[in-house]
Design a protein around this motif. Structure first.
Motif, PDB file in Angstrom:
ATOM      1  N   TYR A 131       0.828  -1.203   0.000  1.00 43.26           N
ATOM      2  CA  TYR A 131       0.000   0.000   0.000  1.00 43.26           C
ATOM      3  C   TYR A 131       0.867   1.259   0.000  1.00 43.26           C
ATOM      4  N   SER A 132       1.881   1.283   0.833  1.00 49.97           N
ATOM      5  CA  SER A 132       2.716   2.479   0.971  1.00 49.97           C
ATOM      6  C   SER A 132       3.444   2.797  -0.330  1.00 49.97           C
ATOM      7  N   ILE A 133       3.976   1.786  -0.982  1.00 51.29           N
ATOM      8  CA  ILE A 133       4.683   2.009  -2.243  1.00 51.29           C
ATOM      9  C   ILE A 133       3.707   2.488  -3.317  1.00 51.29           C
ATOM     10  N   ALA A 134       2.503   1.888  -3.366  1.00 50.78           N
ATOM     11  CA  ALA A 134       1.509   2.319  -4.347  1.00 50.78           C
ATOM     12  C   ALA A 134       1.037   3.744  -4.062  1.00 50.78           C
ATOM     13  N   LYS A 135       0.946   4.112  -2.791  1.00 53.56           N
ATOM     14  CA  LYS A 135       0.470   5.444  -2.414  1.00 53.56           C
ATOM     15  C   LYS A 135       1.526   6.512  -2.669  1.00 53.56           C
ATOM     16  N   GLU A 136       2.759   6.221  -2.310  1.00 53.07           N
ATOM     17  CA  GLU A 136       3.831   7.208  -2.393  1.00 53.07           C
ATOM     18  C   GLU A 136       4.572   7.157  -3.729  1.00 53.07           C
ATOM     19  N   ARG A 137       4.320   6.101  -4.500  1.00 54.24           N
ATOM     20  CA  ARG A 137       4.959   5.904  -5.803  1.00 54.24           C
ATOM     21  C   ARG A 137       6.439   5.560  -5.713  1.00 54.24           C
ATOM     22  N   ARG A 138       6.956   5.506  -4.509  1.00 52.76           N
ATOM     23  CA  ARG A 138       8.355   5.128  -4.313  1.00 52.76           C
ATOM     24  C   ARG A 138       8.561   4.829  -2.834  1.00 52.76           C
ATOM     25  N   PRO A 139       9.572   4.027  -2.515  1.00 50.19           N
ATOM     26  CA  PRO A 139       9.862   3.756  -1.095  1.00 50.19           C
ATOM     27  C   PRO A 139      10.255   5.039  -0.358  1.00 50.19           C
ATOM     28  N   ARG A 140       9.754   5.181   0.855  1.00 52.00           N
ATOM     29  CA  ARG A 140      10.076   6.344   1.680  1.00 52.00           C
ATOM     30  C   ARG A 140      10.585   5.867   3.044  1.00 52.00           C
ATOM     31  N   PRO A 141      11.226   6.753   3.798  1.00 49.98           N
ATOM     32  CA  PRO A 141      11.751   6.357   5.123  1.00 49.98           C
ATOM     33  C   PRO A 141      10.680   5.838   6.077  1.00 49.98           C
ATOM     34  N   SER A 142       9.406   6.189   5.851  1.00 52.89           N
ATOM     35  CA  SER A 142       8.346   5.720   6.738  1.00 52.89           C
ATOM     36  C   SER A 142       8.259   4.199   6.757  1.00 52.89           C
ATOM     37  N   LEU A 143       8.728   3.545   5.700  1.00 56.43           N
ATOM     38  CA  LEU A 143       8.684   2.086   5.652  1.00 56.43           C
ATOM     39  C   LEU A 143       9.584   1.447   6.701  1.00 56.43           C
ATOM     40  N   LEU A 144      10.542   2.210   7.201  1.00 56.59           N
ATOM     41  CA  LEU A 144      11.445   1.672   8.229  1.00 56.59           C
ATOM     42  C   LEU A 144      10.698   1.314   9.506  1.00 56.59           C
ATOM     43  N   PHE A 145       9.521   1.922   9.704  1.00 57.30           N
ATOM     44  CA  PHE A 145       8.738   1.559  10.901  1.00 57.30           C
ATOM     45  C   PHE A 145       8.334   0.084  10.887  1.00 57.30           C
ATOM     46  N   LEU A 146       8.257  -0.506   9.697  1.00 58.65           N
ATOM     47  CA  LEU A 146       7.895  -1.915   9.611  1.00 58.65           C
ATOM     48  C   LEU A 146       8.997  -2.830  10.146  1.00 58.65           C
ATOM     49  N   LEU A 147      10.159  -2.267  10.409  1.00 60.63           N
ATOM     50  CA  LEU A 147      11.211  -3.061  11.046  1.00 60.63           C
ATOM     51  C   LEU A 147      10.896  -3.338  12.515  1.00 60.63           C
ATOM     52  N   ILE A 148      10.025  -2.516  13.102  1.00 62.70           N
ATOM     53  CA  ILE A 148       9.671  -2.720  14.515  1.00 62.70           C
ATOM     54  C   ILE A 148       9.037  -4.085  14.742  1.00 62.70           C
ATOM     55  N   PRO A 149       7.966  -4.443  14.001  1.00 60.36           N
ATOM     56  CA  PRO A 149       7.416  -5.786  14.228  1.00 60.36           C
ATOM     57  C   PRO A 149       8.396  -6.894  13.849  1.00 60.36           C
ATOM     58  N   LEU A 150       9.230  -6.673  12.838  1.00 60.92           N
ATOM     59  CA  LEU A 150      10.212  -7.697  12.472  1.00 60.92           C
ATOM     60  C   LEU A 150      11.186  -7.944  13.615  1.00 60.92           C
ATOM     61  N   ALA A 151      11.583  -6.879  14.296  1.00 65.14           N
ATOM     62  CA  ALA A 151      12.490  -7.032  15.441  1.00 65.14           C
ATOM     63  C   ALA A 151      11.793  -7.786  16.579  1.00 65.14           C
ATOM     64  N   ILE A 152      10.520  -7.485  16.801  1.00 63.65           N
ATOM     65  CA  ILE A 152       9.775  -8.175  17.863  1.00 63.65           C
ATOM     66  C   ILE A 152       9.592  -9.651  17.508  1.00 63.65           C
ATOM     67  N   PHE A 153       9.355  -9.946  16.218  1.00 62.98           N
ATOM     68  CA  PHE A 153       9.237 -11.346  15.804  1.00 62.98           C
ATOM     69  C   PHE A 153      10.542 -12.098  16.052  1.00 62.98           C
ATOM     70  N   GLY A 154      11.658 -11.433  15.757  1.00 60.55           N
ATOM     71  CA  GLY A 154      12.953 -12.068  15.998  1.00 60.55           C
ATOM     72  C   GLY A 154      13.161 -12.360  17.475  1.00 60.55           C
ATOM     73  N   TRP A 155      12.781 -11.410  18.328  1.00 66.05           N
ATOM     74  CA  TRP A 155      12.905 -11.644  19.769  1.00 66.05           C
ATOM     75  C   TRP A 155      12.001 -12.789  20.208  1.00 66.05           C
ATOM     76  N   TYR A 156      10.767 -12.841  19.694  1.00 64.06           N
ATOM     77  CA  TYR A 156       9.823 -13.902  20.068  1.00 64.06           C
ATOM     78  C   TYR A 156      10.361 -15.263  19.637  1.00 64.06           C
ATOM     79  N   GLU A 157      10.910 -15.335  18.434  1.00 63.37           N
ATOM     80  CA  GLU A 157      11.461 -16.600  17.948  1.00 63.37           C
ATOM     81  C   GLU A 157      12.616 -17.055  18.835  1.00 63.37           C
ATOM     82  N   TRP A 158      13.473 -16.113  19.204  1.00 59.55           N
ATOM     83  CA  TRP A 158      14.619 -16.457  20.071  1.00 59.55           C
ATOM     84  C   TRP A 158      14.136 -16.893  21.458  1.00 59.55           C
ATOM     85  N   ALA A 159      13.177 -16.151  22.021  1.00 57.25           N
ATOM     86  CA  ALA A 159      12.702 -16.452  23.371  1.00 57.25           C
ATOM     87  C   ALA A 159      12.020 -17.819  23.423  1.00 57.25           C
ATOM     88  N   THR A 160      11.170 -18.118  22.447  1.00 57.90           N
ATOM     89  CA  THR A 160      10.483 -19.414  22.463  1.00 57.90           C
ATOM     90  C   THR A 160      11.446 -20.555  22.152  1.00 57.90           C
TER      91      THR A 160
END
Length: 521
Positions: A198-227
């Motif tokens: 959605y963000s790429i289609a809306k903005e027509r190009r990648p923007r720095p706001s996409l970096l916020f999606l690294l937050i859930p990826l980091a939490i997933f990595g922690w969850y995988e390690w913890a379990t």
């Protein structure tokens, strides 16, 4: 009278929706624990004593005792919520059902907030979500589906608002909600590619706001390690591995799988079928009705040649229902195509990707089931109402009211059937324990799981462990036929046949009739 009511609804839409959700779900708060509810409840009970080790106990779910971390394929957030509720309100089913109404209301209100941006009648779109069988049935369980839906829809809302307003705070909260959504049910991780597209289609190009999606990826990595540290394997990767392994055995029947998935889609969102007369000209929907009749005849002929369906007691009715629901699934696909053609923007792309992605997951999952399709609900409701608005059909208030009434009737009937089915398992466990479990008899064993296992265990009956139980002559064995993970036994005699009829004209799970809301198996 009609005009003042409409003004009232438009003036206080959130209050109206909240009251509608509460009134719709309160009648089902007496529902017994059902299907996989016990897994979440038992994990919640364990969390109250060991909050940092949610799955550190054993359970007999597949016929023998196994670590809970190997049995469950769901993350623990829902069980943490159950642990908090039961710590405050006690362990009764009614208190939990009331607590889950809050999450159902959050889902409907989130749909309203999303629809405010995407259609002119957000109240109607939110009501369309409420009056679907999949939403009402899922909202009367204590499984993770409505928990995930609440975080799912609000993550989308805040992400869209964050992109539009260039608000880092909204984007950060949305990213955190993506993580929380995934820790409620693993499918929530699908939000990352959806929001990225959605963000790429809306903005027509990648923007720095996409970096916020690294937050859930980091939490997933922690969850995988913890379990992995707790249980010897990461639970996130294990869930995906399980789905892939179980799916591999079903490719030979892909045609049946696709038609079944379309039927699930059309049946779970039957509200779309009730609005067909408003979506199309009479010539179109009459042609569709004729095609549906032909499809029913084809289903009857094709299924009649298959050994598993040949002796089906209601094959003609079964085929007719399949045809109608497949048509409903096709109508949803047509709504997606029409919306993309009319709008051709990032919002339309997002709505269609949500529906297509959810359908693909349900199709490729180890089993097709209604619960897997629930995340598509808000998007389907909005697509439906955008199409109605494009045809100016929302002005036909009487026709809209009739369509909503039909949708509500179908949805409440399905939820009531599931309510009766769940309660029949509780009644059976209590009745059999009362009649057969007393000091003069030997051990009373039982097979089967789901809600029946919860109440049979609470009544003092013994769960069969096929590897460790020692059965001696004179013991009794309960075999709940409409259940899962049953094992055939040799050298047994039938002592009694206990039959409970939950609802004669409708059901959500039945081996005999082929009903399977919770699984296409």
């Amino acid at each position: 009278m009609r005009a003042p009511l409409l003004r009232l609804f438009r003036q206080w839409p959130r209050a109206f929706l909240s009251v509608a959700v509460v009134l719709s779900l309160l009648p089902f708060t007496g529902k017994a624990f059902h299907i996989d509810d016990p897994l979440f409840v038992w994990a919640g009970q364990h969390i109250r004593t060991q909050p940092l080790n949610p799955y550190g106990f054993e359970i007999n779910w597949y016929g023998t005792a196994m670590p809970m971390a190997e049995v469950t394929k769901n993350p623990p957030l829902t069980s943490y919520y159950i642990a908090v509720v039961t710590a405050v309100c006690g362990e009764g089913a009614m208190a939990l059902h009331v607590a889950f109404i809050l999450l159902a209301a959050a889902s409907v209100l989130g749909t309203y907030r999303l629809a405010l941006r995407l259609c002119r009648s957000p109240l109607a779109a939110a009501v369309a979500v409420l009056f679907t069988p999949v939403f009402l049935i899922s909202s009367t369980t204590v499984m993770s589906d409505v928990v995930m839906l609440a975080f799912w829809v609000w993550a989308i809302v805040l992400w869209l608002e964050g992109i539009e307003r260039r608000s880092g705070r909204r984007l950060a909260v949305a990213a955190l909600l993506v993580a929380v959504c995934t820790l409620s049910k693993y499918f929530g991780a699908a939000l990352i590619p959806l929001l990225l597209a959605y963000s790429i289609a809306k903005e027509r190009r990648p923007r720095p706001s996409l970096l916020f999606l690294l937050i859930p990826l980091a939490i997933f990595g922690w969850y995988e390690w913890a379990t992995h540290s707790l249980y010897g394997h990461g639970l996130l990767s294990d869930a995906f591995r399980y789905a892939n392994e179980e799916r591999a055995a079903g490719w030979e029947s892909i045609g049946l799988k696709v038609s079944g998935a379309l039927a699930f889609l059309g049946g779970c969102f039957a509200v779309v079928l009730t609005f067909v007369p408003l979506l199309y000209r009479p010539r179109v929907w009459l042609t569709g009705a004729i095609i549906t009749v032909g499809l029913a005849i084809g289903c009857r002929y094709f299924l009649g040649m298959m050994p598993s369906y040949k002796e089906h007691p209601f094959l003609a009715l079964f085929s007719a229902q399949m045809a109608i629901m497949i048509t409903g699934g096709a109508v949803i696909a047509a709504l997606m195509a029409a919306d993309l053609k009319q709008h051709a923007n990032a919002e339309s792309l997002l709505l269609c990707l949500i529906v297509a992605g959810t359908f693909a997951f349900a199709l490729l999952n180890w089993t097709v089931n209604g619960r897997s399709l629930l995340p598509a609900g808000p998007a389907i409701a909005i697509l439906l109402w955008r199409r109605i608005e494009a045809r100016e059909a929302q002005r036909r208030l009487a026709a809209v009211a009739v369509a909503f009434a039909c949708a509500a009737a179908i949805s409440f009937a399905a939820a009531f059937a599931d309510y009766r089915l769940a309660n029949s398992a509780r009644t059976a466990a209590i009745q059999i324990a009362r009649d057969y479990a007393h000091p003069a008899t030997k051990t009373v064993w039982f097979q089967g799981h789901w809600g029946f296992q919860y109440y049979a265990t609470a009544a003092g009956l013994a769960a069969l462990d096929v590897k460790h139980s020692r059965i001696v002559p004179g013991d009794l064995m309960i075999m709940p036929l409409n259940n899962t993970n049953l094992f055939e036994l040799e050298s047994v005699d039938l002592v009694a046949n206990v039959e409970l009829q939950p609802l004669r004209w409708l059901t959500t799970m039945s081996v005999r009739t082929g009903a399977g809301f919770y699984s296409d198996a």
